[in-house]
Write a protein that holds these residues in place. Structure first.
Motif, PDB file in Angstrom:
ATOM      1  N   THR A 184       0.800  -1.170   0.100  1.00  0.00           N
ATOM      2  CA  THR A 184       0.102  -0.097  -0.073  1.00  0.00           C
ATOM      3  C   THR A 184       0.839   1.268  -0.113  1.00  0.00           C
ATOM      4  O   THR A 184       2.243   1.204   0.147  1.00  0.00           O
ATOM      5  CB  THR A 184      -0.855  -0.058   1.313  1.00  0.00           C
ATOM      6  N   LYS A 185       0.336   2.476  -0.204  1.00  0.00           N
ATOM      7  CA  LYS A 185       1.155   3.820  -0.531  1.00  0.00           C
ATOM      8  C   LYS A 185       0.201   4.746   0.011  1.00  0.00           C
ATOM      9  O   LYS A 185      -0.895   4.798  -0.029  1.00  0.00           O
ATOM     10  CB  LYS A 185       1.380   3.749  -1.715  1.00  0.00           C
ATOM     11  N   LEU A 186       0.738   5.685   0.954  1.00  0.00           N
ATOM     12  CA  LEU A 186       0.028   6.735   1.355  1.00  0.00           C
ATOM     13  C   LEU A 186      -0.211   8.014   0.310  1.00  0.00           C
ATOM     14  O   LEU A 186       1.073   7.977  -0.266  1.00  0.00           O
ATOM     15  CB  LEU A 186       0.689   7.447   2.689  1.00  0.00           C
ATOM     16  N   PHE A 187      -1.356   8.336  -0.090  1.00  0.00           N
ATOM     17  CA  PHE A 187      -1.315   9.740  -0.890  1.00  0.00           C
ATOM     18  C   PHE A 187      -1.797  10.840   0.027  1.00  0.00           C
ATOM     19  O   PHE A 187      -2.788  10.681   0.872  1.00  0.00           O
ATOM     20  CB  PHE A 187      -2.371   9.513  -2.104  1.00  0.00           C
ATOM     21  N   SER A 188      -1.211  11.727   0.095  1.00  0.00           N
ATOM     22  CA  SER A 188      -1.891  13.074   0.631  1.00  0.00           C
ATOM     23  C   SER A 188      -2.464  13.770  -0.334  1.00  0.00           C
ATOM     24  O   SER A 188      -1.960  14.316  -1.151  1.00  0.00           O
ATOM     25  CB  SER A 188      -0.731  13.888   1.367  1.00  0.00           C
ATOM     26  N   VAL A 189      -3.572  14.131  -0.287  1.00  0.00           N
ATOM     27  CA  VAL A 189      -4.656  14.844  -1.259  1.00  0.00           C
ATOM     28  C   VAL A 189      -4.861  16.333  -0.733  1.00  0.00           C
ATOM     29  O   VAL A 189      -5.487  16.493   0.464  1.00  0.00           O
ATOM     30  CB  VAL A 189      -5.691  14.113  -1.596  1.00  0.00           C
ATOM     31  N   SER A 190      -4.440  17.229  -1.608  1.00  0.00           N
ATOM     32  CA  SER A 190      -4.833  18.755  -1.329  1.00  0.00           C
ATOM     33  C   SER A 190      -5.461  19.144  -2.521  1.00  0.00           C
ATOM     34  O   SER A 190      -5.537  18.753  -3.684  1.00  0.00           O
ATOM     35  CB  SER A 190      -3.513  19.425  -1.083  1.00  0.00           C
ATOM     36  N   VAL A 248     -11.287  19.253  -3.172  1.00  0.00           N
ATOM     37  CA  VAL A 248     -11.921  18.043  -3.476  1.00  0.00           C
ATOM     38  C   VAL A 248     -12.795  17.752  -2.078  1.00  0.00           C
ATOM     39  O   VAL A 248     -12.565  18.755  -1.084  1.00  0.00           O
ATOM     40  CB  VAL A 248     -10.924  16.719  -3.455  1.00  0.00           C
ATOM     41  N   LYS A 249     -13.846  16.976  -2.033  1.00  0.00           N
ATOM     42  CA  LYS A 249     -14.869  17.011  -1.187  1.00  0.00           C
ATOM     43  C   LYS A 249     -14.082  16.583   0.200  1.00  0.00           C
ATOM     44  O   LYS A 249     -14.201  17.161   1.390  1.00  0.00           O
ATOM     45  CB  LYS A 249     -15.719  15.938  -1.351  1.00  0.00           C
ATOM     46  N   ARG A 250     -13.118  15.491   0.203  1.00  0.00           N
ATOM     47  CA  ARG A 250     -12.519  14.983   1.423  1.00  0.00           C
ATOM     48  C   ARG A 250     -10.857  14.868   0.887  1.00  0.00           C
ATOM     49  O   ARG A 250     -10.390  14.077   0.777  1.00  0.00           O
ATOM     50  CB  ARG A 250     -12.875  13.724   1.727  1.00  0.00           C
ATOM     51  N   PRO A 251     -10.322  15.909   1.202  1.00  0.00           N
ATOM     52  CA  PRO A 251      -8.767  16.048   1.311  1.00  0.00           C
ATOM     53  C   PRO A 251      -8.227  15.332   2.491  1.00  0.00           C
ATOM     54  O   PRO A 251      -8.980  15.172   3.333  1.00  0.00           O
ATOM     55  CB  PRO A 251      -8.641  17.523   1.166  1.00  0.00           C
ATOM     56  N   GLY A 252      -6.989  14.826   2.341  1.00  0.00           N
ATOM     57  CA  GLY A 252      -6.439  14.393   3.568  1.00  0.00           C
ATOM     58  C   GLY A 252      -5.452  12.982   2.990  1.00  0.00           C
ATOM     59  O   GLY A 252      -4.794  13.090   1.969  1.00  0.00           O
ATOM     60  N   VAL A 253      -5.183  12.387   4.167  1.00  0.00           N
ATOM     61  CA  VAL A 253      -3.982  11.296   3.818  1.00  0.00           C
ATOM     62  C   VAL A 253      -4.807   9.971   3.671  1.00  0.00           C
ATOM     63  O   VAL A 253      -5.529   9.479   4.608  1.00  0.00           O
ATOM     64  CB  VAL A 253      -3.020  11.070   4.840  1.00  0.00           C
ATOM     65  N   TYR A 254      -4.471   9.293   2.536  1.00  0.00           N
ATOM     66  CA  TYR A 254      -5.350   7.775   2.244  1.00  0.00           C
ATOM     67  C   TYR A 254      -4.235   6.865   2.030  1.00  0.00           C
ATOM     68  O   TYR A 254      -3.061   7.055   1.372  1.00  0.00           O
ATOM     69  CB  TYR A 254      -5.953   8.223   1.308  1.00  0.00           C
TER      70      TYR A 254
END
Lengths: 435, 180
Positions: free
Chosen positions: A241-247, A250-256
């Motif tokens: 798995t890999k963490l993606f940090s989203v900025s 978008v409706k739900r930014p954050g770390v996934y």
């Protein structure tokens, strides 16, 4: 698939107690370390397990972690280990989550990694802007010492390891591994020419391994569950798995935490909830500001793994995903980025020191109404004089967004030049101003 | 600006900080490698590194003052001049830019009556633009020392300024580790 299905790295994200040793232990923490040190796994076995899991460096380069460890000369006796928490790539904020919500996972992974390469001293290098995080991690390191996971004769195994939490002081370039090493020697964080690679000759001229936070944080799972369990996630070549940090809007930014290979479309629509109200997707920079931008229609049909993103003409990088809405002016955005690279160039190599300044000034002039159609060729020409011609990849990191913005959004640059063509002519060459 | 090594000005550093510097020198593998953490000790107490601090570290770390000045000026967070009481550092990099850093900076400029990069005449507030603070999904954001304020709006910024004018630093989004 939903965000909650994958918790190899992110089990304690968002919780208020996950950083405490007692909580981490109650949820299986330091079990991997016990397995290694008390059940007698050899260094070789640990390295093979990590190599077999196909774990690739999560800082951006994607180089196999176990292979990197194998570069340490077998007869070396003074070896250093650095955890790279100098997270400064614009758009990237995943290591911060790992260290904030779950510092012990990274500490445990570091201890096991140090054992695997026979290191006696580990540094966790945290960027200076994360001053609040330095205290958090230091507290966790103190707890680990008190519990006997660090220091002399760890868990009665005879293995000794010291750990120092080192605070940076504001320099993007220290995220480059040789810059990071030079920084800790008490110098400017300017990168060194490779070879020699740090694994052979690094800190104090001794073999040194530098690994990203997320890379070492992945190690306890691999040791606990085995390489096969890790490889069960992801694709054949992009394992785990890999963490993606989203900025971005978008409706739900954050770390996934996502299984590599997840289609972007699914991630975007189902996990992120799509764009915020009133916004339309224009483009995505998928792996931190240094990777090429992809317009919406291209990223929508791409999967999130190293190979698919490579084929699409970009890179997975750090997983710092920047979502750009239709309302954004791409020329303005590239000016913001070029200012960043100009600001952060360490000044050591001429093509980077001068080139980043030129790119920034030319784009700034375009936006100021002084552009000519030849400027777009000039930008390309400056890029040609930078890429691959410097000690470290910072010049390339500036060139990749610059070229891709020109390539994918050229009409915006041309429209701007046309709009201002009738305005008063300005000097053909950028000069004077530095900002 | 280059730091001066003129020792004319009095330099005062607490015994606690001096002891911490000795500890760091003993902990790091070489004396010189303790330079950054030692500079942080001085920064944390004084807010900048005065010439006397450089001299102290020349003595403790056995490195040249040129080497210390080189490091002091390379890293943006080390300061070789006294700073405003409150240095407000607003991220103006890409993610915060997309989320509205520019209007936020304009708002701060208006409220403080200074331009980006300037300090208010009373020396209380400095307004700086900085590169990515690692709060990209929580932007726009602003840093004040070790406090990181995220999800900012003009209203939140006004509240922050009001508190600071009263001499209170409000709780930041990242201050929770201080509470447990």
């Amino acid at each position: 698939m939903t965000p909650n299905d994958y918790t190899m790295l992110s089990a304690r994200f968002g919780r208020s107690d996950g950083h405490k040793l007692a909580v981490y232990e109650a949820e299986g923490g330091y079990r991997a370390l016990r397995k290694v040190l008390q059940d007698g796994m050899s260094r070789e076995e640990v390295r093979e397990e990590v190599k077999g899991a196909g774990l690739r460096g999560r800082g951006g380069a994607g180089f196999p972690t176990g292979v990197k460890w194998g570069f340490v000369p077998p007869d070396a006796d003074e070896i250093y280990f650095f955890v790279n928490a100098d997270e400064s790539e614009p758009g990237t904020f995943k290591d911060r989550y790992l260290l904030d919500y779950d510092p012990h996972q990274t500490i445990e992974g570091t201890i096991i990694s140090c054992f695997a390469v026979k290191a006696k001293l580990a540094f966790i290098y945290i960027r200076g802007e994360f001053g609040w995080l330095v205290d958090r991690v230091q507290k966790a390191v103190d707890e680990a010492y008190a519990a006997g996971y660090l220091g002399k004769d760890i868990l009665g195994s005879g293995y000794d390891l010291e750990m120092i939490v080192h605070k940076g002081a504001g320099a993007y370039i220290c995220g480059e591994e040789t810059g990071l090493i030079n920084s800790v020697t008490g110098r400017k964080g300017q990168p060194s020419i490779k070879p020699p690679f740090p694994a052979v000759q690094g800190f104090l001229d001794k073999p040194t391994i530098v690994n990203n936070v997320e890379s070492v944080a992945s190690v306890p799972f691999i040791i606990n569950e085995g390489a096969a369990a890790y490889k069960a996630f992801g694709t054949e070549k992009s394992c785990g798995t890999k963490l993606f940090s989203v900025s971005g809007p978008v409706k739900r930014p954050g770390v996934y935490e996502i299984p590599l290979g997840l289609p972007f479309r699914e991630f975007f629509n189902d996990w992120l909830g799509g764009m915020a109200e009133g916004e339309k997707l224009k483009a995505v920079i998928v792996g931190g500001s240094s990777v090429p931008v992809l317009p919406a229609e291209e990223i929508m049909n791409t999967n999130l793994d190293y190979e698919s993103l490579g084929e699409a003409g970009t890179m997975l990088g750090s997983g710092g995903m920047i979502v750009i809405p239709e309302s954004c002016d791409m020329v303005e955005l590239i000016q913001v980025l070029m200012h960043f690279y100009f600001d952060e160039s360490c000044g050591q190599c001429t093509p980077c020191r001068e080139g980043t300044g030129w790119l920034h000034r030319i784009v700034k002039r375009l936006r100021g109404g002084g552009g000519t159609p030849e400027d777009l060729d000039l930008l390309e020409h400056v890029c040609d004089g930078m890429a691959g011609l410097t000690i470290c990849p910072l010049a390339d990191a500036a060139v990749m967004p610059m070229r891709s913005f020109l390539d994918k959004f050229r009409p915006e640059f041309e429209a701007l030049i046309q709009e201002t063509a009738a305005a008063a002519p300005t000097s053909r060459w950028p000069r004077g101003e530095q900002e | 600006m280059s730091p001066s090594t003129d020792t004319g000005a009095a330099f005062e550093l607490s015994d606690v900080s001096r002891a911490r510097i000795d500890e760091l020198v003993a902990q790091y593998p070489t004396k010189a490698s303790a330079l950054m953490p030692c500079l942080w000790v001085i920064m944390d107490e004084l807010g900048w590194v005065p010439p006397g601090g450089i001299d102290l570290l020349v003595d403790k770390l056995q490195v040249t003052s040129a080497r210390i000045c080189e490091v002091l000026t390379f890293y943006t967070m080390f300061r070789s001049e006294p700073q405003a009481e409150y240095v407000l550092q607003v991220c103006h990099n890409i993610s915060c830019h997309i989320m509205g850093a520019r209007p936020l900076i304009a708002h701060l400029e208006k409220r403080l009556g200074v331009r980006l990069g300037e300090t208010t005449p009373d020396g209380k507030f400095a307004l700086e633009g900085v590169e990515c603070l690692g709060a990209c999904g929580h932007g726009p954001c602003l840093q004040l020392g070790r406090h990181l304020y995220e999800y900012l709006t003009p209203e939140k910024v006004d509240g922050l300024l009001e508190s600071l004018r009263r001499g209170e630093i409000p709780r930041a989004d990242t201050d929770r580790e201080l509470e447990d």
